[in-house]
Design a protein around this motif. Structure first.
Motif, mmCIF file in Angstrom:
data_model
loop_
_atom_site.group_PDB
_atom_site.id
_atom_site.type_symbol
_atom_site.label_atom_id
_atom_site.label_comp_id
_atom_site.label_asym_id
_atom_site.label_seq_id
_atom_site.Cartn_x
_atom_site.Cartn_y
_atom_site.Cartn_z
ATOM 1 N N GLY A 139 0.784 -1.219 0.000
ATOM 2 C CA GLY A 139 0.000 0.000 0.000
ATOM 3 C C GLY A 139 0.819 1.273 0.000
ATOM 4 N N TYR A 140 2.129 1.153 0.232
ATOM 5 C CA TYR A 140 2.994 2.323 0.217
ATOM 6 C C TYR A 140 3.362 2.669 -1.224
ATOM 7 C CZ TYR A 140 3.797 2.204 5.298
ATOM 8 O OH TYR A 140 3.642 2.265 6.661
ATOM 9 N N ALA A 141 3.846 3.876 -1.441
ATOM 10 C CA ALA A 141 4.275 4.297 -2.770
ATOM 11 C C ALA A 141 5.575 3.587 -3.149
ATOM 12 C CB ALA A 141 4.480 5.811 -2.797
ATOM 13 N N PRO A 142 5.827 3.405 -4.434
ATOM 14 C CA PRO A 142 7.120 2.849 -4.842
ATOM 15 C C PRO A 142 8.267 3.704 -4.288
ATOM 16 C CG PRO A 142 5.594 2.924 -6.700
ATOM 17 C CD PRO A 142 4.934 3.665 -5.582
ATOM 18 N N GLY A 143 9.227 3.056 -3.672
ATOM 19 C CA GLY A 143 10.351 3.790 -3.107
ATOM 20 C C GLY A 143 10.096 4.411 -1.747
ATOM 21 N N GLU A 144 8.946 4.111 -1.138
ATOM 22 C CA GLU A 144 8.620 4.712 0.161
ATOM 23 C C GLU A 144 9.261 3.885 1.293
ATOM 24 O OE1 GLU A 144 4.705 6.292 2.693
ATOM 25 O OE2 GLU A 144 4.449 5.336 0.737
ATOM 26 N N HIS A 145 10.592 3.858 1.281
ATOM 27 C CA HIS A 145 11.323 3.141 2.309
ATOM 28 C C HIS A 145 11.395 3.970 3.590
ATOM 29 C CE1 HIS A 145 12.904 1.177 -1.389
ATOM 30 N NE2 HIS A 145 12.904 0.098 -0.622
ATOM 31 N N HIS A 146 11.642 3.271 4.674
ATOM 32 C CA HIS A 146 11.894 3.921 5.947
ATOM 33 C C HIS A 146 13.252 3.474 6.468
ATOM 34 C CE1 HIS A 146 7.683 4.871 5.538
ATOM 35 N NE2 HIS A 146 7.780 5.683 6.562
ATOM 36 N N PHE A 147 13.939 4.382 7.121
ATOM 37 C CA PHE A 147 15.319 4.185 7.510
ATOM 38 C C PHE A 147 15.443 4.276 9.033
ATOM 39 C CE2 PHE A 147 15.041 5.860 3.252
ATOM 40 C CZ PHE A 147 15.908 5.046 2.531
ATOM 41 N N PRO A 148 16.569 3.862 9.598
ATOM 42 C CA PRO A 148 16.712 3.937 11.057
ATOM 43 C C PRO A 148 16.360 5.295 11.656
ATOM 44 C CG PRO A 148 18.466 2.589 10.175
ATOM 45 C CD PRO A 148 17.688 3.106 8.985
ATOM 46 N N HIS A 149 16.736 6.381 10.990
ATOM 47 C CA HIS A 149 16.441 7.701 11.561
ATOM 48 C C HIS A 149 14.947 8.004 11.578
ATOM 49 C CE1 HIS A 149 16.717 8.743 7.175
ATOM 50 N NE2 HIS A 149 15.663 9.494 7.496
ATOM 51 N N ASP A 150 14.145 7.314 10.758
ATOM 52 C CA ASP A 150 12.701 7.532 10.781
ATOM 53 C C ASP A 150 12.076 6.961 12.048
ATOM 54 O OD1 ASP A 150 12.221 8.839 8.225
ATOM 55 O OD2 ASP A 150 12.773 6.929 7.295
ATOM 56 N N PHE A 151 12.704 5.961 12.624
ATOM 57 C CA PHE A 151 12.192 5.356 13.851
ATOM 58 C C PHE A 151 12.824 5.987 15.091
ATOM 59 C CE2 PHE A 151 11.952 2.147 10.480
ATOM 60 C CZ PHE A 151 10.599 1.841 10.517
ATOM 61 N N ALA A 152 14.112 6.258 15.027
ATOM 62 C CA ALA A 152 14.832 6.873 16.151
ATOM 63 C C ALA A 152 15.201 8.296 15.760
ATOM 64 C CB ALA A 152 16.078 6.069 16.488
ATOM 65 N N ARG A 153 14.276 9.215 15.971
ATOM 66 C CA ARG A 153 14.493 10.585 15.509
ATOM 67 C C ARG A 153 15.464 11.362 16.394
ATOM 68 N NH1 ARG A 153 11.582 12.083 11.296
ATOM 69 N NH2 ARG A 153 9.764 10.852 10.698
#
Length: 314
Positions: A233-247
């Motif tokens: 359901g996410y857009a193509p290339g809509e990755h999440h990275f470590p900094h997205d979880f640990a801001r």
């Protein structure tokens, strides 16, 4: 030099620095609220200016609407708008008092029978809404909507009757997560980072971190993104990275990642600044206005994350 009585201009970042380029982007594209937020975070702006701009989005029911969260258009109050407002108030140290008491009354009025929040209240029906947002007549409670609100209220030591059942819901939802997706995990982290029971939060975070790694929800190597599938359901290339979880380094989610993984993540974030000075929107873009309004938000969050990890001073 004689005192003219005119206050000095706010200090500005060095020309062509990442912060200077971001500032130019914000003045060029941002709503008034994000202009004041940028000034507060990086140019010694006042919290009062941020509060005044945020008030334009507040409704008589105590909630917030008017496309504060850009993918939901229209005037009606929504839990996601109200969570956004609480993030703003928390960021400027104003998440308390009568304003937040009214917010809690609104949250009570739109909660599901279990005391927690749906992502979208049915009042959104009839207004322009992102196609990936489903408007239901009887929506269920969701951790995605409830976790960030409960976490921010606990972080600011707000106590209200609404919080008791909503907190119980968050504990149950976080501790029973099996198959998840990045935005739900981010909501869980916001809750766990401020939940009052710290040993329980630590244990839940340890379990959640293992889930994130097992399900490859965080792209640990930006140079090998094909090894990390994008959530359904996410857009193509809509990755999440470590900094997205640990801001920030203080987040419980920081322990999920090695120093090398976090360094690569932050390098990738810093390199994501575009030629116009802003950072891109990674989720699905469905209309020009929401994408335009979201980019300054993304840009401010990128800068705050980089600063939290000591990547620049500003």
């Amino acid at each position: 030099m004689a005192d003219t009585g005119v206050p000095p201009l706010p200090s500005t970042p060095p020309a062509r620095s990442p912060l200077f380029r971001a500032e130019q982007f914000v003045w060029l594209t941002a709503r008034v609220l994000e202009q004041h937020l940028f000034a507060y975070h990086f140019l010694h702006g006042s919290p009062e200016a941020v509060e005044a701009a945020l008030d334009a989005y507040r409704n008589d029911d105590g909630g917030y609407g008017h496309a504060l969260e850009p993918d939901l258009r229209g005037p009606v109050s929504q839990p996601l708008h109200t969570a956004h407002a609480l993030r703003v108030l928390d960021a400027v140290g104003r998440c308390g008092g009568q304003r937040v008491e009214r917010v809690c009354r609104y949250l009570t009025s739109v909660s599901a029978p279990d005391g927690a929040l749906p992502a979208i209240h049915p009042s959104q029906r009839g207004y322009p809404t992102a196609p990936f947002v489903e408007v239901l007549d009887d929506p269920p409670s969701e951790l995605l909507a409830t976790g960030p609100v409960v976490g921010l209220l606990h972080r600011n030591e707000v106590w209200h009757a609404w919080l008791f059942r909503a907190t119980d819901f968050c504990w149950q939802a976080v501790e029973s997560l099996e198959k998840s997706h990045p935005y739900e995990v981010q909501a869980a982290v916001t809750f766990l980072d401020s939940a009052p029971d710290r040993p329980r939060a630590q244990a839940a975070a340890d379990r959640l971190g293992r889930l994130v790694r097992e399900q490859r929800l965080a792209a640990l190597d930006p140079d090998r993104l094909d090894a990390f599938p994008v959530a359904p359901g996410y857009a193509p290339g809509e990755h999440h990275f470590p900094h997205d979880f640990a801001r920030s380094p203080d987040s419980l989610a920081r322990a999920w990642f090695t120093d090398d993984e976090m360094t690569r993540s932050l390098d990738h974030l810093a390199a994501g600044q575009q030629d116009d000075g802003g950072w891109p929107v990674r989720w699905r873009r469905w209309a020009p206005a929401p994408a335009l309004e979201a980019r300054p938000l993304v840009t401010i969050e990128a800068l705050r994350t980089l600063r939290a990890y000591g990547r620049f001073v500003g």
